[in-house]
Design an enzyme around this catalytic site. Sequence first.
Site, PDB file in Angstrom:
ATOM      1  N   SER A  84      24.766 -27.300  11.075  1.00 57.55           N
ATOM      2  CA  SER A  84      26.192 -27.826  11.206  1.00 57.55           C
ATOM      3  C   SER A  84      26.266 -29.301  10.846  1.00 57.55           C
ATOM      4  CB  SER A  84      26.373 -27.632  12.499  1.00 57.55           C
ATOM      5  OG  SER A  84      27.735 -27.708  12.978  1.00 57.55           O
ATOM      6  N   ASP A 116      33.041 -30.643   8.871  1.00 50.68           N
ATOM      7  CA  ASP A 116      31.625 -30.645   9.130  1.00 50.68           C
ATOM      8  C   ASP A 116      30.988 -29.859   8.091  1.00 50.68           C
ATOM      9  OD1 ASP A 116      31.597 -28.423  10.378  1.00 50.68           O
ATOM     10  OD2 ASP A 116      30.096 -29.252  12.089  1.00 50.68           O
ATOM     11  N   ASP A 158      29.107 -27.096   8.110  1.00 51.32           N
ATOM     12  CA  ASP A 158      29.182 -25.723   8.144  1.00 51.32           C
ATOM     13  C   ASP A 158      30.828 -25.210   8.534  1.00 51.32           C
ATOM     14  OD1 ASP A 158      29.240 -26.199  10.722  1.00 51.32           O
ATOM     15  OD2 ASP A 158      28.467 -24.440  11.249  1.00 51.32           O
ATOM     16  N   ASP A 197      32.654 -25.747  11.078  1.00 50.35           N
ATOM     17  CA  ASP A 197      33.533 -25.094  12.112  1.00 50.35           C
ATOM     18  C   ASP A 197      34.059 -26.356  12.996  1.00 50.35           C
ATOM     19  OD1 ASP A 197      31.155 -26.445  13.060  1.00 50.35           O
ATOM     20  OD2 ASP A 197      30.201 -24.782  14.377  1.00 50.35           O
TER      21      ASP A 197
END
EC number: 5.4.2.10
Length: 445
Positions: free
Chosen positions: A102, A241, A243, A245
């Site tokens: 992430s 960010d 990834d 999410d």
Amino acid sequence: MSNRKYFGTDGIRGRVGNAPITPDFVLKLGWAAGKVLARHGSRKIIIGKDTRISGYMLESALEAGLAAAGLSASFTGPMPTPAVAYLTRTFRAEAGIVISASHNPFYDNGIKFFSIDGTKLPDDVEEAIEAEMEKEITCVDSAELGKASRIVDAAGRYIEFCKGTFPNELSLNGLKVVVDCANGATYHIAPNVLRELGATVIAIGCEPNGVNINEEVGATDVRALQARVLVEKADLGIALDGDGDRVIMVDHEGNKVDGDQIMYIIAREGLRQGQLRGGAVGTLMSNMGLELALKQLGIPFARAKVGDRYVLEKLQEKGWRIGAENSGHVILLDKTTTGDGIVAGLQVLAAMVRNHMSLHDLCSGMKMFPQILVNVRYTAGSGDPLENDAVKAVTADVEATLGNRGRVLLRKSGTEPLIRVMVEGEDEAQVTAFAHRIADAVKAV
């Protein structure tokens, strides 16, 4: 939470090359997951990743383990976490696996699972996988081994899904948007979504090289985005960010708009359109200003533990549709099953277009309380700082001083050896002093 050995609040995460993020561990994890998931009858798994260089190594290890257990893997290539959740649903796969850490630096990575409906795996399934990890790897008969394939145009499928969450009668024509993709998984997705909906797009953080993910870009560091919005005289900026999410936004004046403010805008617009079902879920970290602003609108508000999985659990418990963390995880259950930065950003853009209002003006109905967060690193095994008498005494003293005009929250990070000290109140200088006073007590443990 149960006492699980490997799974944390957001899957398994760590430094690449150190246990558990090693090729041999991840191979066995793939096998163990395959053994557990195969009990449900399906033989198909979706695997996506962000842009970290270690993703190549880890997806190969996962695929080998799954194949040994008799499950086939379909690769998406670099793809946002919510895209993997979406593709898992649409392909009716038994599970989706995301290789990502992430918002962490490139040298970390992690493994996160989605179930067939695109939600995070239940605790009991993670526990069953951990139980299988204690066994020796076996291999199914050769005729039953899993295969590997690539999903054709995974990016295009997800782009169309995102566009479908934006009202058909609206367009982004005339809006100038700077989008920061954190050199992460949305680099080939978010700019195209915005352009195809009519916006003029300036893209930054869209040149991943395997080691620059989240490096001075993205939702965790919006300084580059703020500067570019001002230089370009853009209407707003959107930061995702690594990834995809999380989403943080920047208004035309360069002011940061966080997850609390984004949820406020979306919830208020839902209320105006008669589409809001129930209330909104925040977390223990959500700003008091959000709670008060929603209360003024007559929108119920509940707090969950920190972590998007707990926000989702609270939403399901109450039957509500919108939840968020101030870090930018925004869950809109009428659109998707997990935090989706692009989809959440599009709902804010829809509110701007429909109301002919700037992002700055949409935020004006919510007054943010000063909230100071201090992270204190501690050594695991040296005693629990949260149970220390001196820490408790200082915390109680601060709480007594703030009364009902502020809050104190101490919690452990779910992914790192950190104590997070949060103090919130009306006076920024006062809450800053209080936060550092408590942090000093934690450091002294």
